[in-house]
Write a protein that holds these residues in place. Structure first.
Motif, PDB file in Angstrom:
ATOM      1  N   ILE A  67       0.834  -1.203   0.000  1.00 57.56           N
ATOM      2  CA  ILE A  67       0.000   0.000   0.000  1.00 57.56           C
ATOM      3  C   ILE A  67       0.872   1.257   0.000  1.00 57.56           C
ATOM      4  CG2 ILE A  67      -1.640   1.361   1.394  1.00 57.56           C
ATOM      5  CD1 ILE A  67      -2.784  -1.393   2.341  1.00 57.56           C
ATOM      6  N   ILE A  68       0.595   2.183  -0.904  1.00 57.07           N
ATOM      7  CA  ILE A  68       1.330   3.443  -1.019  1.00 57.07           C
ATOM      8  C   ILE A  68       0.561   4.578  -0.357  1.00 57.07           C
ATOM      9  CG2 ILE A  68       2.357   5.121  -2.624  1.00 57.07           C
ATOM     10  CD1 ILE A  68       2.327   2.762  -4.715  1.00 57.07           C
ATOM     11  N   ALA A  69      -0.752   4.662  -0.669  1.00 56.92           N
ATOM     12  CA  ALA A  69      -1.583   5.731  -0.106  1.00 56.92           C
ATOM     13  C   ALA A  69      -3.015   5.246   0.033  1.00 56.92           C
ATOM     14  CB  ALA A  69      -1.550   6.964  -1.014  1.00 56.92           C
ATOM     15  N   GLN A  70      -3.708   5.782   1.044  1.00 58.52           N
ATOM     16  CA  GLN A  70      -5.119   5.479   1.233  1.00 58.52           C
ATOM     17  C   GLN A  70      -5.831   6.753   1.687  1.00 58.52           C
ATOM     18  OE1 GLN A  70      -4.875   2.078   4.100  1.00 58.52           O
ATOM     19  NE2 GLN A  70      -5.821   0.893   2.445  1.00 58.52           N
ATOM     20  N   GLU A  71      -7.129   6.824   1.384  1.00 55.98           N
ATOM     21  CA  GLU A  71      -7.957   7.896   1.952  1.00 55.98           C
ATOM     22  C   GLU A  71      -9.309   7.301   2.333  1.00 55.98           C
ATOM     23  OE1 GLU A  71      -8.042  11.836   0.114  1.00 55.98           O
ATOM     24  OE2 GLU A  71     -10.120  12.098   0.796  1.00 55.98           O
ATOM     25  N   ALA A  72      -9.746   7.592   3.542  1.00 58.12           N
ATOM     26  CA  ALA A  72     -11.010   7.047   4.042  1.00 58.12           C
ATOM     27  C   ALA A  72     -12.151   8.024   3.760  1.00 58.12           C
ATOM     28  CB  ALA A  72     -10.909   6.805   5.542  1.00 58.12           C
ATOM     29  N   VAL A  73     -13.350   7.461   3.565  1.00 56.24           N
ATOM     30  CA  VAL A  73     -14.555   8.268   3.437  1.00 56.24           C
ATOM     31  C   VAL A  73     -15.642   7.627   4.302  1.00 56.24           C
ATOM     32  CG1 VAL A  73     -13.976   8.906   1.048  1.00 56.24           C
ATOM     33  CG2 VAL A  73     -15.560   7.016   1.470  1.00 56.24           C
ATOM     34  N   PRO A  74     -16.586   8.411   4.829  1.00 57.81           N
ATOM     35  CA  PRO A  74     -17.688   7.832   5.611  1.00 57.81           C
ATOM     36  C   PRO A  74     -18.662   7.096   4.686  1.00 57.81           C
ATOM     37  CG  PRO A  74     -18.026  10.174   5.317  1.00 57.81           C
ATOM     38  CD  PRO A  74     -16.670   9.870   4.747  1.00 57.81           C
ATOM     39  N   VAL A  75     -19.286   6.053   5.228  1.00 52.22           N
ATOM     40  CA  VAL A  75     -20.396   5.385   4.530  1.00 52.22           C
ATOM     41  C   VAL A  75     -21.664   5.856   5.234  1.00 52.22           C
ATOM     42  CG1 VAL A  75     -21.459   3.203   3.879  1.00 52.22           C
ATOM     43  CG2 VAL A  75     -18.956   3.390   3.999  1.00 52.22           C
ATOM     44  N   LEU A  76     -22.539   6.535   4.483  1.00 50.17           N
ATOM     45  CA  LEU A  76     -23.756   7.087   5.093  1.00 50.17           C
ATOM     46  C   LEU A  76     -24.872   6.047   5.032  1.00 50.17           C
ATOM     47  CD1 LEU A  76     -23.595  10.659   3.486  1.00 50.17           C
ATOM     48  CD2 LEU A  76     -22.487   9.801   5.568  1.00 50.17           C
ATOM     49  N   VAL A  77     -25.761   6.098   6.004  1.00 46.68           N
ATOM     50  CA  VAL A  77     -26.859   5.110   6.020  1.00 46.68           C
ATOM     51  C   VAL A  77     -27.740   5.266   4.784  1.00 46.68           C
ATOM     52  CG1 VAL A  77     -26.902   4.756   8.511  1.00 46.68           C
ATOM     53  CG2 VAL A  77     -28.212   6.641   7.505  1.00 46.68           C
ATOM     54  N   SER A  78     -27.703   6.457   4.202  1.00 51.84           N
ATOM     55  CA  SER A  78     -28.523   6.693   2.997  1.00 51.84           C
ATOM     56  C   SER A  78     -27.786   6.305   1.713  1.00 51.84           C
ATOM     57  CB  SER A  78     -28.869   8.193   2.920  1.00 51.84           C
ATOM     58  OG  SER A  78     -27.646   8.938   2.919  1.00 51.84           O
ATOM     59  N   ASP A  79     -26.549   5.832   1.859  1.00 53.33           N
ATOM     60  CA  ASP A  79     -25.737   5.577   0.664  1.00 53.33           C
ATOM     61  C   ASP A  79     -26.281   4.461  -0.217  1.00 53.33           C
ATOM     62  OD1 ASP A  79     -23.635   7.396   0.289  1.00 53.33           O
ATOM     63  OD2 ASP A  79     -22.408   6.456   1.828  1.00 53.33           O
TER      64      ASP A  79
END
Ligand code: GRF
Length: 203
Positions: A148-160
């Motif tokens: 792994i070189i780079a990662q970025e997290a995002v939220p998972v919304l209940v409406s997704d």
């Protein structure tokens, strides 16, 4: 570093890489864009940016190795040093991956090692994950398993939905991939012989 970007479709990750290498601080130059499918929007993006393009249509080759050899010849023609797979939907042969070990980057729409394989966004939703994201990694022979070189997290919304989550992940991809390319092109990050990432520490 001379960079080739391999695509199969819309090329929004390609577009993000094009914007990145335009910066004076960039250590990378995109010298060719190769698509395995003709007529995709990514090819137009490359042309608009004045980047040479090639189509290597996998349907015209009898085997993976013949397809990969043709890709290899284009990479040699342009003296490519780093290859970025940006939505490239073909599995490359072990021989190709070994030859480009430590110089071949891929973007995956999940926080590896979670949710390897296809429909990673759908997998995250089905797992009830509250966080997902994207990963830029060196390509290894095992699919979606390279360092792994780079990662970025995002939220998972209940409406997704799969689409809304994919859209949010893509925005993260467009930051993570350019950042990862710079790390590799500048030599800040490289792949060790043991398959692990080596960060260039301040001497
Ligand atoms: C991205 O979501 C990437 O994670 C996946 O394929 C998609 C490519 O999108 N591998 P684009 O062609 O860069 O817009």
């Amino acid at each position: 570093s001379k960079v080739a970007v391999l695509i199969s479709g819309t090329g929004t990750n390609l577009q993000a890489l094009i914007e990145q290498v335009k910066k004076p601080s960039s250590s990378a130059e995109i010298v060719v864009v190769i698509s395995n499918r003709p007529g995709v929007l990514g090819l137009k993006r490359a042309s608009l940016a004045g980047i040479q393009t090639r189509v290597v249509d996998h349907k015209l080759y009898g085997s993976r190795s013949e397809f990969d050899s043709t890709i290899e010849r284009v990479l040699e023609e342009f003296s490519v040093e780093i290859v970025c797979l940006a939505g490239f939907m073909r599995i490359l042969t072990g021989a190709f991956v070994r030859k480009w070990n430590g110089k071949l980057l891929n973007i995956h729409p999940s926080l590896l090692p979670s949710f390897k394989g296809v429909h990673a966004q759908r997998q995250a939703l089905q797992a009830g994950a509250r966080v997902s994201g994207c990963t830029v990694h060196f390509v290894a022979e095992e699919v979606d398993a390279g360092a792994i070189i780079a990662q970025e997290a995002v939220p998972v919304l209940v409406s997704d939905t799969e689409d809304s989550l994919s859209e949010r992940i893509k925005e993260a991809e467009h930051r993570a991939f350019p950042a990862a390319l710079e790390l590799v092109a500048s030599g800040a990050v490289r792949l060790g012989d043991d398959g692990r990432i080596i960060w260039k520490t301040a001497e």
